[in-house]
Design a protein around this motif. Structure first.
Motif, PDB file in Angstrom:
ATOM      1  N   VAL A  30      -3.375  14.679   1.017  1.00  0.00           N
ATOM      2  CA  VAL A  30      -1.956  14.416   1.274  1.00  0.00           C
ATOM      3  C   VAL A  30      -1.107  15.128   0.239  1.00  0.00           C
ATOM      4  O   VAL A  30      -0.125  15.799   0.566  1.00  0.00           O
ATOM      5  N   ASN A  31      -1.487  14.999  -1.007  1.00  0.00           N
ATOM      6  CA  ASN A  31      -0.722  15.602  -2.088  1.00  0.00           C
ATOM      7  C   ASN A  31      -0.794  17.124  -2.085  1.00  0.00           C
ATOM      8  O   ASN A  31       0.070  17.784  -2.662  1.00  0.00           O
ATOM      9  N   SER A  82      -1.528   6.532  -4.520  1.00  0.00           N
ATOM     10  CA  SER A  82      -2.265   5.733  -3.547  1.00  0.00           C
ATOM     11  C   SER A  82      -1.454   5.636  -2.255  1.00  0.00           C
ATOM     12  O   SER A  82      -0.274   5.999  -2.224  1.00  0.00           O
ATOM     13  N   LEU A  83      -2.092   5.110  -1.241  1.00  0.00           N
ATOM     14  CA  LEU A  83      -1.390   4.872   0.012  1.00  0.00           C
ATOM     15  C   LEU A  83      -0.246   3.878  -0.209  1.00  0.00           C
ATOM     16  O   LEU A  83       0.842   4.052   0.330  1.00  0.00           O
ATOM     17  N   ARG A  84      -0.486   2.871  -1.009  1.00  0.00           N
ATOM     18  CA  ARG A  84       0.570   1.884  -1.307  1.00  0.00           C
ATOM     19  C   ARG A  84       1.754   2.545  -2.017  1.00  0.00           C
ATOM     20  O   ARG A  84       2.899   2.220  -1.742  1.00  0.00           O
ATOM     21  N   HIS A  85       1.472   3.471  -2.913  1.00  0.00           N
ATOM     22  CA  HIS A  85       2.532   4.193  -3.612  1.00  0.00           C
ATOM     23  C   HIS A  85       3.340   5.031  -2.619  1.00  0.00           C
ATOM     24  O   HIS A  85       4.581   5.045  -2.650  1.00  0.00           O
ATOM     25  N   ILE A 100       5.226  -1.560  10.278  1.00  0.00           N
ATOM     26  CA  ILE A 100       4.776  -0.538  11.228  1.00  0.00           C
ATOM     27  C   ILE A 100       4.372   0.728  10.474  1.00  0.00           C
ATOM     28  O   ILE A 100       3.318   1.318  10.732  1.00  0.00           O
ATOM     29  N   VAL A 101       5.205   1.138   9.530  1.00  0.00           N
ATOM     30  CA  VAL A 101       4.941   2.345   8.742  1.00  0.00           C
ATOM     31  C   VAL A 101       3.629   2.204   7.982  1.00  0.00           C
ATOM     32  O   VAL A 101       2.807   3.132   7.976  1.00  0.00           O
ATOM     33  N   LEU A 102       3.402   1.075   7.345  1.00  0.00           N
ATOM     34  CA  LEU A 102       2.162   0.886   6.588  1.00  0.00           C
ATOM     35  C   LEU A 102       0.946   1.010   7.506  1.00  0.00           C
ATOM     36  O   LEU A 102      -0.028   1.698   7.172  1.00  0.00           O
ATOM     37  N   LEU A 103       0.997   0.373   8.656  1.00  0.00           N
ATOM     38  CA  LEU A 103      -0.143   0.450   9.576  1.00  0.00           C
ATOM     39  C   LEU A 103      -0.345   1.876  10.096  1.00  0.00           C
ATOM     40  O   LEU A 103      -1.482   2.335  10.233  1.00  0.00           O
ATOM     41  N   LYS A 155      -1.966   3.870   7.398  1.00  0.00           N
ATOM     42  CA  LYS A 155      -3.391   3.542   7.307  1.00  0.00           C
ATOM     43  C   LYS A 155      -4.214   4.250   8.376  1.00  0.00           C
ATOM     44  O   LYS A 155      -5.413   4.437   8.195  1.00  0.00           O
ATOM     45  N   ASN A 156      -3.579   4.632   9.479  1.00  0.00           N
ATOM     46  CA  ASN A 156      -4.277   5.411  10.503  1.00  0.00           C
ATOM     47  C   ASN A 156      -4.434   6.871  10.095  1.00  0.00           C
ATOM     48  O   ASN A 156      -5.242   7.587  10.680  1.00  0.00           O
ATOM     49  N   LEU A 157      -3.656   7.306   9.123  1.00  0.00           N
ATOM     50  CA  LEU A 157      -3.637   8.718   8.729  1.00  0.00           C
ATOM     51  C   LEU A 157      -4.259   8.998   7.367  1.00  0.00           C
ATOM     52  O   LEU A 157      -4.653  10.125   7.091  1.00  0.00           O
ATOM     53  N   VAL A 158      -4.288   7.982   6.491  1.00  0.00           N
ATOM     54  CA  VAL A 158      -4.728   8.188   5.104  1.00  0.00           C
ATOM     55  C   VAL A 158      -5.815   7.173   4.762  1.00  0.00           C
ATOM     56  O   VAL A 158      -5.633   5.970   4.967  1.00  0.00           O
ATOM     57  N   ILE A 159      -6.905   7.680   4.234  1.00  0.00           N
ATOM     58  CA  ILE A 159      -7.986   6.801   3.800  1.00  0.00           C
ATOM     59  C   ILE A 159      -7.599   6.172   2.464  1.00  0.00           C
ATOM     60  O   ILE A 159      -6.993   6.835   1.616  1.00  0.00           O
TER      61      ILE A 159
END
Length: 186
Positions: A18-19, A52-55, A169-172, A175-179
């Motif tokens: 991603v980065n 991270s994904l959360r970040h 919705i965005v978080l889910l 999660k479909n795009l980023v491990i």
């Protein structure tokens, strides 16, 4: 090239990947995590690297939270009316269609369809944006009940609630795009 044509949009990415995406590929890949709003992805692309994904999710949410009221209302207006099939008057992304279909919102009885259409219309007339709920975290019956209940809310509360639902919705979708595994390096 549409988002669906992006070479990176079809695979699950690590945070290192991603980065490392070009700005253009980042926007293509994440341009629809906020329904029909690639602006959100474009606004956070320069906030990389994400740890991270959360970040990453927090940065996207921060962008939305910093928008003026009209901007947040615009985010909500980009969403399709729940349970209505895609059309020129109700543009709906592939993700939204699949999410709604998975909980039965495209297979309603005549009575459910009539009730949903009536509630959707009343809600839109009252608030100026469609009812928003994270359908993946709810069942069809709960969605109908919450729509009826939230119709009696205030505009300020619904704007806040709608944005909070969009964040889910965005978080889910992220999660479909980023491990979510830890990367060894950024």
């Amino acid at each position: 090239m549409s988002q669906e044509d992006s070479p990176v949009s079809r695979s699950i990415l690590t945070m290192s990947q991603v980065n490392s995406l070009s700005d253009k590929d980042f926007i293509r890949t994440f341009g629809n995590v906020f329904e029909n709003c690639s602006l959100a992805a474009a606004a956070v692309v320069r906030r990389r690297p994400f740890s991270s994904l959360r970040h990453m999710h927090a940065e996207m949410c921060s962008f939305v939270d910093q928008l003026p009221k009209k901007g947040r209302e615009g985010i909500l207006r980009n969403l399709a009316r729940i349970g209505n099939p895609p059309s020129s008057r109700n543009p709906q992304s592939r993700e939204s269609y699949q999410e709604q279909r998975s909980v039965g919102l495209h297979d309603l009885t005549k009575e459910e369809r009539s009730m949903l259409d009536s509630l959707n219309n009343d809600y839109y007339r009252k608030f100026g944006f469609p009812f928003v709920i994270c359908v993946r975290l709810n069942r069809k019956e709960a969605i109908l009940q919450k729509l009826a209940k939230r119709l009696h809310s205030t505009a300020a509360i619904e704007l806040h609630t709608g944005i909070e639902e969009v964040k889910k919705i965005v978080l889910l979708r992220l999660k479909n795009l980023v491990i979510e595994k830890l990367d060894s390096k950024l």
